[in-house]
Motif scaffolding. Structure first.
Motif, PDB file in Angstrom:
ATOM      1  N   PHE A 120      78.360  35.597  51.759  1.00 37.16           N
ATOM      2  CA  PHE A 120      79.282  35.702  50.624  1.00 37.16           C
ATOM      3  C   PHE A 120      78.556  35.475  49.291  1.00 37.16           C
ATOM      4  O   PHE A 120      78.838  36.140  48.302  1.00 37.16           O
ATOM      5  N   LEU A 121      77.616  34.518  49.304  1.00 39.68           N
ATOM      6  CA  LEU A 121      76.872  34.252  48.062  1.00 39.68           C
ATOM      7  C   LEU A 121      76.032  35.478  47.687  1.00 39.68           C
ATOM      8  O   LEU A 121      75.926  35.833  46.512  1.00 39.68           O
ATOM      9  N   THR A 122      75.454  36.117  48.692  1.00 39.53           N
ATOM     10  CA  THR A 122      74.653  37.322  48.418  1.00 39.53           C
ATOM     11  C   THR A 122      75.547  38.448  47.907  1.00 39.53           C
ATOM     12  O   THR A 122      75.132  39.242  47.049  1.00 39.53           O
ATOM     13  N   MET A 123      76.760  38.512  48.442  1.00 45.74           N
ATOM     14  CA  MET A 123      77.698  39.526  47.955  1.00 45.74           C
ATOM     15  C   MET A 123      77.936  39.332  46.453  1.00 45.74           C
ATOM     16  O   MET A 123      77.923  40.310  45.677  1.00 45.74           O
ATOM     17  N   ILE A 124      78.118  38.073  46.044  1.00 46.51           N
ATOM     18  CA  ILE A 124      78.333  37.792  44.615  1.00 46.51           C
ATOM     19  C   ILE A 124      77.096  38.213  43.806  1.00 46.51           C
ATOM     20  O   ILE A 124      77.208  38.873  42.763  1.00 46.51           O
TER      21      ILE A 124
ATOM     22  N   MET B  14      83.446  42.745  35.862  1.00 45.86           N
ATOM     23  CA  MET B  14      84.071  41.438  36.046  1.00 45.86           C
ATOM     24  C   MET B  14      85.168  41.469  37.116  1.00 45.86           C
ATOM     25  O   MET B  14      85.372  40.485  37.825  1.00 45.86           O
ATOM     26  N   ASP B  15      85.851  42.615  37.247  1.00 46.80           N
ATOM     27  CA  ASP B  15      86.875  42.715  38.297  1.00 46.80           C
ATOM     28  C   ASP B  15      86.240  42.533  39.674  1.00 46.80           C
ATOM     29  O   ASP B  15      86.750  41.799  40.524  1.00 46.80           O
ATOM     30  N   ASP B  16      85.103  43.242  39.860  1.00 53.49           N
ATOM     31  CA  ASP B  16      84.398  43.127  41.145  1.00 53.49           C
ATOM     32  C   ASP B  16      83.919  41.705  41.373  1.00 53.49           C
ATOM     33  O   ASP B  16      83.975  41.197  42.489  1.00 53.49           O
ATOM     34  N   LEU B  17      83.451  41.074  40.291  1.00 52.97           N
ATOM     35  CA  LEU B  17      82.931  39.707  40.419  1.00 52.97           C
ATOM     36  C   LEU B  17      84.050  38.742  40.837  1.00 52.97           C
ATOM     37  O   LEU B  17      83.872  37.926  41.745  1.00 52.97           O
ATOM     38  N   ASP B  19      86.808  39.582  42.345  1.00 55.26           N
ATOM     39  CA  ASP B  19      87.176  39.933  43.728  1.00 55.26           C
ATOM     40  C   ASP B  19      86.178  39.319  44.716  1.00 55.26           C
ATOM     41  O   ASP B  19      86.567  38.804  45.772  1.00 55.26           O
ATOM     42  N   ALA B  20      84.887  39.389  44.365  1.00 54.75           N
ATOM     43  CA  ALA B  20      83.853  38.833  45.261  1.00 54.75           C
ATOM     44  C   ALA B  20      84.036  37.329  45.410  1.00 54.75           C
ATOM     45  O   ALA B  20      83.893  36.787  46.516  1.00 54.75           O
ATOM     46  N   LEU B  21      84.372  36.664  44.307  1.00 50.35           N
ATOM     47  CA  LEU B  21      84.596  35.214  44.377  1.00 50.35           C
ATOM     48  C   LEU B  21      85.809  34.896  45.256  1.00 50.35           C
ATOM     49  O   LEU B  21      85.795  33.958  46.054  1.00 50.35           O
ATOM     50  N   THR B  22      86.855  35.727  45.102  1.00 47.24           N
ATOM     51  CA  THR B  22      88.065  35.522  45.927  1.00 47.24           C
ATOM     52  C   THR B  22      87.745  35.725  47.401  1.00 47.24           C
ATOM     53  O   THR B  22      88.148  34.920  48.257  1.00 47.24           O
ATOM     54  N   ILE B  23      86.999  36.815  47.699  1.00 47.84           N
ATOM     55  CA  ILE B  23      86.643  37.077  49.101  1.00 47.84           C
ATOM     56  C   ILE B  23      85.804  35.925  49.644  1.00 47.84           C
ATOM     57  O   ILE B  23      85.953  35.514  50.797  1.00 47.84           O
ATOM     58  N   THR B  24      84.941  35.372  48.780  1.00 45.80           N
ATOM     59  CA  THR B  24      84.062  34.284  49.223  1.00 45.80           C
ATOM     60  C   THR B  24      84.864  33.060  49.657  1.00 45.80           C
ATOM     61  O   THR B  24      84.695  32.561  50.772  1.00 45.80           O
ATOM     62  N   TRP B  25      85.772  32.618  48.787  1.00 43.82           N
ATOM     63  CA  TRP B  25      86.504  31.400  49.187  1.00 43.82           C
ATOM     64  C   TRP B  25      87.476  31.676  50.324  1.00 43.82           C
ATOM     65  O   TRP B  25      87.607  30.892  51.259  1.00 43.82           O
ATOM     66  N   GLN B  26      88.108  32.853  50.280  1.00 41.18           N
ATOM     67  CA  GLN B  26      89.043  33.169  51.373  1.00 41.18           C
ATOM     68  C   GLN B  26      88.279  33.355  52.688  1.00 41.18           C
ATOM     69  O   GLN B  26      88.711  32.907  53.745  1.00 41.18           O
TER      70      GLN B  26
END
Lengths: 379, 53
Positions: A120-124, B14-17, B19-26
């Motif tokens: 997930f961190l790499t995805m970011i 920023m939308d993708d970023l 979204d990526a943060l949301t996917i990360t925590w979820q």
């Protein structure tokens, strides 16, 4: 007689680079023995698909129409349309795994979960590097340290970089004995690495071994339905192993099926290694991100173990946290070796194996979770 | 810090970023929940079987 020179004259510089890439993969497979069962067919396939007017790809013909090519057909039917190849490989992998060390120490389940953070961190980081969300998620999956999952997710998400992701995933899996010690040493002291752990294996009943793959599939199915194909095939393979009445099938799945699928998968995935797809500047960025993913997986695993040690009475050697990645059994062996280097009486293998097989489950879950959450988000 | 955020805003979707943060925590929460449920079930099963013995 023009046709004799037609092929040679049609070679592009990008195709020449791909011949070198193919040769490098074959060299790594044979000389260095890095994942030879996959890198060898991928390397040979990279050369095959980049020969001008290659017969392994569909080729237009003015007289007889389109002539089908075997690698393109294999790709379109067994990966693109159905994901059949990576999924069948999971049956073989499931049949190879003994979950005993994990079942006798369930705390290790958490290490498998923690070590997926690198994905997930790499995805970011990939998004920050300018990749779209689907590509970024697929690139992050390199950190699953699980080739078939990385291939499957990149295909389902229709990433433009499936070839690069497959090459990076398998290359770094082979490089675990080099990457992990460096990453672990960055976040541990010698004293921490020398920390001993008692091993008191609990008896794991046959009933538990049989129920385990079924329960895991059902729970994963409820929480992340998209993971059912991944987890289900992995656990089906394990059920064949543990049921005790299908020994021949279990042996077949572990050996013949796994070998055959690996062989065809390697050749088939080379379809995404055509020069136009592969030779771009993003490839180098993806290779770098793959390395970052593996390093982050290992570091977060170690840090998670350290945090857990604050709350637990029975301390865990932090290195065991790094074994929570899916690269089985290399990662567990790395931890055992590093433990012995720090103290020649420090045997961590069985603990590391527990975390390592937990990583197998967690990595397919991570793939399923991404497939579950991402389309809804983009939808 | 402000310069970094400005640079990020200009160069990153920023939308993708987000979204990526949301996917990360979820995603991480989802994986931990599933693994914890399985671990608890294994512990319960082990306790029940050892009591039966």
């Amino acid at each position: 007689m023009d046709f004799i020179l037609e092929g040679i004259l049609a070679v592009t510089w990008k195709q020449c680079i791909m011949y070198l890439v193919g040769a490098l993969l074959i060299w790594l497979a044979i000389k260095k023995e890095y994942e030879p069962s996959l890198l060898l067919p991928m390397g040979f396939g990279a050369i095959l698909v980049n020969l001008p007017f290659s017969g392994v790809l569909n080729q237009p013909n003015e007289v007889i129409g389109e002539v089908p090519g075997i690698i393109q057909w294999l790709f379109e039917t067994t990966i693109e349309a159905s994901e059949a190849l990576p999924l069948h490989l999971f049956i073989g992998i499931g049949a190879m795994i003994d979950f005993g060390p994990l079942l006798s120490n369930p705390k290790m389940f958490l290490f498998g979960a923690a070590a997926q953070a690198g994905i997930f961190l790499t995805m970011i980081i990939a998004v920050i590097f300018g990749f779209g969300l689907k590509d970024a998620a697929s690139i992050g999956m390199i950190g699953a340290a699980d080739g078939p999952t990385a291939i499957l997710v990149s295909q389902v998400l229709k990433s433009d970089y499936a070839g690069q992701i497959a090459v990076a995933a398998y290359s770094y899996m082979a490089l675990v004995p080099i990457i992990q010690p460096a990453a672990i040493k960055m976040v541990t002291t010698k004293k921490e690495r020398a920390m001993k752990m008692e091993y008191n294996p609990k008896n794991v009943t046959k009933t538990m071994r049989i129920l385990f793959p079924i329960i895991v599939t059902v729970i994963a199915g409820f929480v992340a339905p998209a993971s059912v194909s991944l987890v289900g095939f992995l656990m089906f393979g394990n059920l064949i192993r543990e049921c005790g009445v299908l020994k021949t099938l279990s042996d077949t799945a572990q050996n013949v099926l796994a070998n055959l699928v690996t062989l065809i998968l390697g050749l088939t995935i080379s379809f995404s290694m055509t020069a136009e797809e592969f030779v771009r500047k993003e490839t180098l960025v993806i290779i770098l991100l793959g390395l970052i993913a593996f390093v982050l997986d290992s570091m977060v695993g170690v840090l998670f173990a350290k945090v857990l040690n604050i709350f637990c009475k029975n301390k865990v050697n932090p290195m065991v946290g790094a074994a929570g990645i899916s690269a089985f059994p290399m990662s567990a062996r790395v931890i055992q070796k590093m433990g012995l280097e720090a103290d020649n009486q420090n045997h961590l293998l069985m603990h590391a194996v527990g975390a390592n097989v937990s990583g197998q489950i967690a990595s397919v879950l991570a793939g399923g979770v991404i497939l579950n959450v991402l389309p809804t988000m983009l939808g | 810090m402000n310069k970094f955020l400005e640079l990020l805003k200009n160069n990153v979707n920023m939308d993708d970023l987000f979204d990526a943060l949301t996917i990360t925590w979820q995603g991480m929460a989802g994986i931990f929940v599933v693994m914890a449920i399985i671990a608890v079930l294994v512990l319960v099963f082990a306790a029940v079987s050892s009591k039966k013995k």
